[in-house]
Design a protein around this motif. Structure first.
Motif, PDB file in Angstrom:
ATOM      1  N   UNK A 296       0.817  -1.227   0.000  1.00 29.40           N
ATOM      2  CA  UNK A 296       0.000   0.000   0.000  1.00 29.40           C
ATOM      3  C   UNK A 296       0.845   1.270   0.000  1.00 29.40           C
ATOM      4  N   UNK A 297       1.984   1.240   0.712  1.00 34.39           N
ATOM      5  CA  UNK A 297       2.874   2.400   0.717  1.00 34.39           C
ATOM      6  C   UNK A 297       3.495   2.642  -0.644  1.00 34.39           C
ATOM      7  N   UNK A 298       3.909   1.585  -1.337  1.00 37.24           N
ATOM      8  CA  UNK A 298       4.453   1.727  -2.680  1.00 37.24           C
ATOM      9  C   UNK A 298       3.396   2.254  -3.653  1.00 37.24           C
ATOM     10  N   UNK A 299       2.176   1.769  -3.502  1.00 33.10           N
ATOM     11  CA  UNK A 299       1.088   2.244  -4.363  1.00 33.10           C
ATOM     12  C   UNK A 299       0.836   3.735  -4.143  1.00 33.10           C
ATOM     13  N   UNK A 300       0.831   4.164  -2.872  1.00 33.30           N
ATOM     14  CA  UNK A 300       0.665   5.591  -2.584  1.00 33.30           C
ATOM     15  C   UNK A 300       1.807   6.421  -3.138  1.00 33.30           C
ATOM     16  N   UNK A 301       3.014   5.887  -3.095  1.00 33.32           N
ATOM     17  CA  UNK A 301       4.194   6.576  -3.637  1.00 33.32           C
ATOM     18  C   UNK A 301       4.053   6.768  -5.144  1.00 33.32           C
ATOM     19  N   UNK A 302       3.666   5.709  -5.854  1.00 34.53           N
ATOM     20  CA  UNK A 302       3.537   5.794  -7.312  1.00 34.53           C
ATOM     21  C   UNK A 302       2.400   6.745  -7.715  1.00 34.53           C
ATOM     22  N   UNK A 303       1.277   6.645  -7.028  1.00 33.29           N
ATOM     23  CA  UNK A 303       0.134   7.507  -7.365  1.00 33.29           C
ATOM     24  C   UNK A 303       0.490   8.979  -7.175  1.00 33.29           C
ATOM     25  N   UNK A 304       1.247   9.278  -6.126  1.00 30.08           N
ATOM     26  CA  UNK A 304       1.630  10.671  -5.856  1.00 30.08           C
ATOM     27  C   UNK A 304       2.492  11.255  -6.962  1.00 30.08           C
ATOM     28  N   UNK A 305       3.169  10.405  -7.726  1.00 32.20           N
ATOM     29  CA  UNK A 305       4.014  10.864  -8.829  1.00 32.20           C
ATOM     30  C   UNK A 305       3.267  10.903 -10.159  1.00 32.20           C
TER      31      UNK A 305
ATOM     32  N   UNK B 177      -2.840   9.873  -0.445  1.00 32.46           N
ATOM     33  CA  UNK B 177      -2.908   9.928   1.017  1.00 32.46           C
ATOM     34  C   UNK B 177      -3.703   8.755   1.590  1.00 32.46           C
ATOM     35  N   UNK B 178      -4.752   8.361   0.916  1.00 34.29           N
ATOM     36  CA  UNK B 178      -5.548   7.213   1.374  1.00 34.29           C
ATOM     37  C   UNK B 178      -4.701   5.942   1.405  1.00 34.29           C
ATOM     38  N   UNK B 179      -3.914   5.708   0.343  1.00 30.19           N
ATOM     39  CA  UNK B 179      -3.056   4.513   0.293  1.00 30.19           C
ATOM     40  C   UNK B 179      -1.987   4.551   1.389  1.00 30.19           C
TER      41      UNK B 179
ATOM     42  N   UNK C 239       4.387   9.371   6.787  1.00 32.89           N
ATOM     43  CA  UNK C 239       3.883  10.425   7.668  1.00 32.89           C
ATOM     44  C   UNK C 239       4.248  11.800   7.135  1.00 32.89           C
ATOM     45  N   UNK C 240       5.475  11.933   6.665  1.00 33.16           N
ATOM     46  CA  UNK C 240       5.927  13.218   6.126  1.00 33.16           C
ATOM     47  C   UNK C 240       5.163  13.580   4.857  1.00 33.16           C
ATOM     48  N   UNK C 241       4.920  12.595   4.002  1.00 31.24           N
ATOM     49  CA  UNK C 241       4.173  12.848   2.771  1.00 31.24           C
ATOM     50  C   UNK C 241       2.732  13.244   3.073  1.00 31.24           C
ATOM     51  N   UNK C 242       2.113  12.609   4.064  1.00 31.24           N
ATOM     52  CA  UNK C 242       0.737  12.959   4.443  1.00 31.24           C
ATOM     53  C   UNK C 242       0.650  14.403   4.937  1.00 31.24           C
ATOM     54  N   UNK C 243       1.636  14.833   5.717  1.00 31.58           N
ATOM     55  CA  UNK C 243       1.651  16.218   6.181  1.00 31.58           C
ATOM     56  C   UNK C 243       1.848  17.187   5.018  1.00 31.58           C
ATOM     57  N   UNK C 244       2.697  16.814   4.069  1.00 28.77           N
ATOM     58  CA  UNK C 244       2.902  17.667   2.892  1.00 28.77           C
ATOM     59  C   UNK C 244       1.622  17.789   2.077  1.00 28.77           C
ATOM     60  N   UNK C 245       0.881  16.684   1.974  1.00 27.56           N
ATOM     61  CA  UNK C 245      -0.393  16.720   1.252  1.00 27.56           C
ATOM     62  C   UNK C 245      -1.388  17.628   1.969  1.00 27.56           C
ATOM     63  N   UNK C 246      -1.393  17.576   3.321  1.00 27.95           N
ATOM     64  CA  UNK C 246      -2.273  18.462   4.091  1.00 27.95           C
ATOM     65  C   UNK C 246      -1.991  19.926   3.790  1.00 27.95           C
ATOM     66  N   UNK C 247      -0.737  20.261   3.556  1.00 28.58           N
ATOM     67  CA  UNK C 247      -0.374  21.640   3.260  1.00 28.58           C
ATOM     68  C   UNK C 247      -0.605  21.984   1.794  1.00 28.58           C
ATOM     69  N   UNK C 248      -0.545  20.984   0.929  1.00 25.26           N
ATOM     70  CA  UNK C 248      -0.700  21.227  -0.505  1.00 25.26           C
ATOM     71  C   UNK C 248      -2.155  21.394  -0.921  1.00 25.26           C
TER      72      UNK C 248
END
Length: 351
Positions: free
Chosen positions: A84-93, A107-109, A212-221
């Motif tokens: 799930x973490x890899x899927x979230x990483x790929x989707x974010x790109x 963020x959901x993944x 966790x860091x990516x989720x916080x960045x998404x909250x700000x984005x």
């Protein structure tokens, strides 16, 4: 104990699929190509498809359940917790969808990945919440709600987040160092089971801090994306009104005005693509368009109620005023002659 990982289909099994996914991750991490380039986006699309397929395979095989501990999971299957973490990483790109939909899905993944790791006791961190759920009124958490907009957070909240980021940075630094040491051991031919297991668990912990860091960045984005969307909509609205106004404006077409029909025939032969009008035709067209008054009508701006009798009356009035002036001047001259007798100015009787 989790079920064994094998598939009877002609396609790759889960282990082979995971290896391909990990190669996609390493390629994207090391690539110097722009993130929106064709090379990167085509690789991201393939990686997303592989990761989604791998997640479905894990679910079909029932590898993980809520009633088992990490110690019960086979060493070679621990790495599948990363999916799930890899899927979230790929989707974010990915850039195949709008950025707003992309970051929400990513963020959901990532949250699902953290939840799965917390379920198996890999971490004890507080589970992040999707951005939109923080704005709902039906949240019943006992802890104070975090503001969905970073600018509204209290000073204490900002201080707490800053301290968490500092601690997370230190943790990441230590995890990267340990991970490199364990990776060197895993690459050896005769590696013991404990070292291999420690490597996968450390890898999970490293990905948890990154998630966790990516989720916080998404909250700000997300608030920035929403703000830019509103600005774009406000700018597009006036432009649409201007377009409708432009459509209402008449289009100018060049033409030639001639004195009579004879000249119209002559000039029309020389310029077949340009309309030719006589003076009368041109004037009548402007009358039909409401630009010129009809022939014989009183032009706008003059008093149409003025008659010939009123003009004559005005002339008589002017003439009477002239007669009165003449009479006044004659009387003044007579009075002057009465007061100045002829010859009074000839003191020496000359003349």
């Amino acid at each position: 104990m989790a079920a064994a990982v094998n598939f009877s289909d002609s396609g790759p099994n889960l282990s082979q699929l995971f290896d391909a996914i990990w190669k996609d991750y390493e390629f994207l991490e090391s690539s110097t190509e722009p993130s929106n380039s064709t090379v990167i986006q085509s690789r991201v699309l393939k990686a997303v498809e592989r990761a989604e397929k791998a997640v479905h395979m894990v679910n079909d095989l029932s590898l993980f359940s809520t009633n088992e501990q990490l110690e019960e999971v086979a060493t070679n299957e621990i790495k599948y917790l990363l999916l799930p973490g890899l899927l979230g990483y790929f989707v974010n790109k990915s850039s195949s969808e709008s950025r707003f939909e992309t970051v929400k899905k990513s963020q959901v993944y990532l949250i699902d990945f953290i939840r799965l790791c917390k379920l198996y006791g890999v971490t004890e961190v507080d589970l992040p919440k999707p951005y939109r759920s923080r704005e709902g009124d039906d949240e019943k958490d006992t802890q104070p709600k975090q503001s969905a907009r970073p600018g509204l957070a209290s000073i204490e909240e900002q201080t707490r987040k800053r301290q968490m980021k500092i601690e997370r940075f230190k943790t990441q630094k230590e995890l990267n160092r340990n991970l490199q040491e364990l990776y060197d051991l895993v690459k050896k031919e005769n590696v013991d089971e404990e070292s291999k297991r420690n490597y996968f668990i450390t890898l999970l912990k490293k990905w948890i801090t990154d998630a966790l860091e990516t989720c916080e960045s998404i909250d700000e984005e997300i608030p920035l994306i929403e703000h830019m969307t509103r600005l774009k909509e406000s700018k597009d609205q006036p432009s649409n009104e201007n377009k409708s106004k432009d459509k209402k404006k008449g289009v100018f077409r060049p033409f030639i005005i001639t004195k009579d029909a004879m000249q119209k025939q002559v000039f029309g032969l020389g310029y077949p693509g340009v309309p030719t009008y006589t003076v009368d035709e041109f004037y009548q067209e402007r009358v039909d368009q409401g630009l010129f008054p009809p022939a014989g009508s009183t032009p706008k701006g003059k008093n149409s109620t003025t008659t010939d009798e009123e003009e004559k009356e005005a002339e008589k009035k002017e003439q009477l005023e002239d007669d009165d002036n003449s009479t006044r001047q004659a009387r003044e001259w007579d009075d002057w002659k009465d007061d100045h007798r002829r010859g009074w100015g000839n003191a020496k009787n000359k003349g």
